[in-house]
Write an enzyme that holds these catalytic residues in place. Structure first.
Site, PDB file in Angstrom:
ATOM      1  N   ASP A 298      -8.053  -5.552   0.325  1.00 29.48           N
ATOM      2  CA  ASP A 298      -8.533  -6.374  -0.781  1.00 29.48           C
ATOM      3  C   ASP A 298      -8.156  -7.830  -0.656  1.00 29.48           C
ATOM      4  OD1 ASP A 298      -9.794  -4.342  -2.114  1.00 29.48           O
ATOM      5  OD2 ASP A 298      -7.924  -3.637  -2.990  1.00 29.48           O
TER       6      ASP A 298
ATOM      7  N   HIS B 257       0.848  -1.193   0.000  1.00 33.52           N
ATOM      8  CA  HIS B 257       0.000   0.000   0.000  1.00 33.52           C
ATOM      9  C   HIS B 257       0.877   1.233   0.000  1.00 33.52           C
ATOM     10  CE1 HIS B 257      -3.162   2.784   1.177  1.00 33.52           C
ATOM     11  NE2 HIS B 257      -3.994   1.861   0.735  1.00 33.52           N
TER      12      HIS B 257
END
Ligand code: ACO
Length: 436
Positions: free
Chosen positions: A371, A313
């Site tokens: 996710d 991320h």
């Protein structure tokens, strides 16, 4: 935004005079150096592709501490919101700054609920798409198309219009996502049922048919609600920044949100849940758990072009707090559906374990993001893989519209207009075609 006592001084090696730049402190998080006058004073721009060090706005909505793995909406930790509130509470919070009290909740839920239907004409618009179109292509069109149906809420300078557009978008997104699904499967559209909760209604519109009664499973309803809460906002990510930039021209809110939907579609952003599930299914097809090691070697090989989807991320350099909550939900849903031995879940756990212990991932601070588990939950609920990002878009709509409205209400708001470092040809003359 408070001016800090601290000041930044920029000096230049070519003898140009140095300049002082003001520094502002937020309520929490890094300070910012105000470079707005830099070009005027020095004739130079700053260079920051990908906005690695650039705050493009001030915002009071969402705060992330990427190193600690913390996420807060309006000051509240995501863990508390996910376990003590429902998605409409969170929408109220994002839009209005506070969680609703009992009366406000009643009013807000009723307001959203009374806008869940879409103009009947929308179904004819939908009919123009191929049935095998990707749902995100369809949704980008449908959301943009809303500006053609709701003329009375397209003036972004009018706070009333902004409010009603926000409610319409939040209320109608589940209807549109479910319609896109039904269109693809060839089943009749199911109208919203306003006695149901927001997420219960979405499940109903997705999976009910006119032939038999559909009973909403409360575990799945809660799971979906949690997915919505966890995806509701994430400060100035790519799609939110897209919505802000698009909306900064004064375009209508539906058009700005459609731009956000389009941006979210990409596999480096909202498309990662779909890409992650496809990745797990691919490993499964090739031999499952026994092939995890081989796959991880590929991921670590820079020449393979393979990434571990659902990992890494831009902001979190620690475990994404949403991934923890999602993993919990994943366990609950699989247990409810008797899928505790789901091979993809086992595979995901094995991949996560290897990655968390592997030097490649540890050194680069790559942890599971939201996710990684949300795809498994959605698949278990019965949502097709290519609709995952559509569900994400549904949830993120509240964040997008809250951010858009915050920007328009900001007295410092200006049309977004980044600058560039030009590296192309210098001035040259067109050579007549016969001589080229
Ligand atoms: N698998 C393997 N290696 C990775 C991964 C990954 N998923 N993510 C980052 N890396 C490596 C990069 O190769 C790079 O290595 P290097 O320093 O040796 O060159 C290093 O980690 C830093 O990666 P960047 O791409 O520079 O990091 P950036 O902040 O630009 O990218 C991103 C973040 C796009 C999320 C990236 O981690 C990624 O592609 N992840 C997979 C896709 C994904 O899951 N996206 C969802 C994001 S969350 C969301 O939108 C809800």
């Amino acid at each position: 935004m408070n001016l800090s006592d601290n000041k930044a001084t920029m000096s230049f090696s070519n003898g140009s005079p140095s300049i002082d730049l003001p520094v502002y402190a937020g309520s929490v998080g890094p300070d910012v150096i105000d470079i707005r006058k830099l070009y005027g004073q020095t004739g130079m721009f700053t260079y920051d592709p990908g906005f690695l060090s650039t705050a493009a706005c001030q915002s009071a909505i969402t705060y992330i501490d990427g190193d600690k793995g913390e996420l807060r909406y309006r000051g509240y930790p995501i863990e508390q919101l996910a376990t003590q509130c429902d998605y409409l509470d969170v929408c109220h919070l994002l839009l209005n700054g506070e969680l609703p009290n009992t009366q406000e909740k009643k009013d807000f839920d009723l307001l959203v609920t009374s806008h869940t239907m879409v103009n009947e004409q929308m179904q004819f618009f939908l009919r123009g798409f191929r049935r095998d179109a990707h749902p995100m292509a369809v949704l980008t069109g449908l959301v943009g198309g809303m500006s053609a149906f709701y003329h009375d809420s397209t003036d972004i300078t009018n706070p009333e219009h902004r409010h009603i557009a926000a409610i319409r978008l939040i209320a109608k997104m589940p209807t549109l996502v479910a319609m896109a699904y039904k269109y693809k499967t060839g089943q009749p559209y199911i109208y919203p049922k306003n006695s149901l909760s927001y997420s219960g209604n979405f499940l109903h519109m997705m999976f009910a048919t006119p032939c038999e009664e559909y009973k909403v499973n409360p575990v799945l309803e809660r799971a979906l609600d949690r997915i919505f809460i966890l995806h509701a906002d994430h400060e100035q990510n790519a799609s939110t920044s897209t919505v802000r930039l698009c909306g900064s021209s004064g375009t209508n809110p539906f058009a700005a949100i459609a731009a956000g939907v389009a941006c979210l579609w990409g596999p480096a952003h909202g498309g990662a849940n779909e890409a992650c599930l496809n990745m797990l299914e691919d490993i499964q097809r090739k031999g499952g758990l026994s092939k995890v090691g081989e796959f991880m070697e590929q991921v670590k090989d820079k020449n393979s072009g393979v990434r571990l989807m659902g990992f890494g991320h831009r902001v979190y350099k620690n475990y994404d707090p949403r991934a923890k909550l999602m993993q919990e939900t994943c366990k609950e849903v699989l247990a409810e559906l008797g899928l505790e031995n789901d091979p993809l879940f086992k595979l995901a756990m094995a991949v996560e374990k290897i990655a968390l212990e592997d030097d490649y991932f540890v050194q680069r601070k790559l942890y599971p993001n939201v996710d990684f588990y949300s795809g498994i939950v959605q698949r278990a609920v019965g949502i097709p893989v290519n609709l995952f990002t559509g569900v994400f878009a549904l949830a993120r709509t509240s964040g997008w519209i809250a951010q858009l409205n915050e920007m328009i209400g900001d007295p410092e708001y200006k049309i977004g207009r980044p600058r560039q470092l030009f590296t192309g040809d210098t001035l040259r003359d067109v050579v007549p075609q016969a001589k080229r």
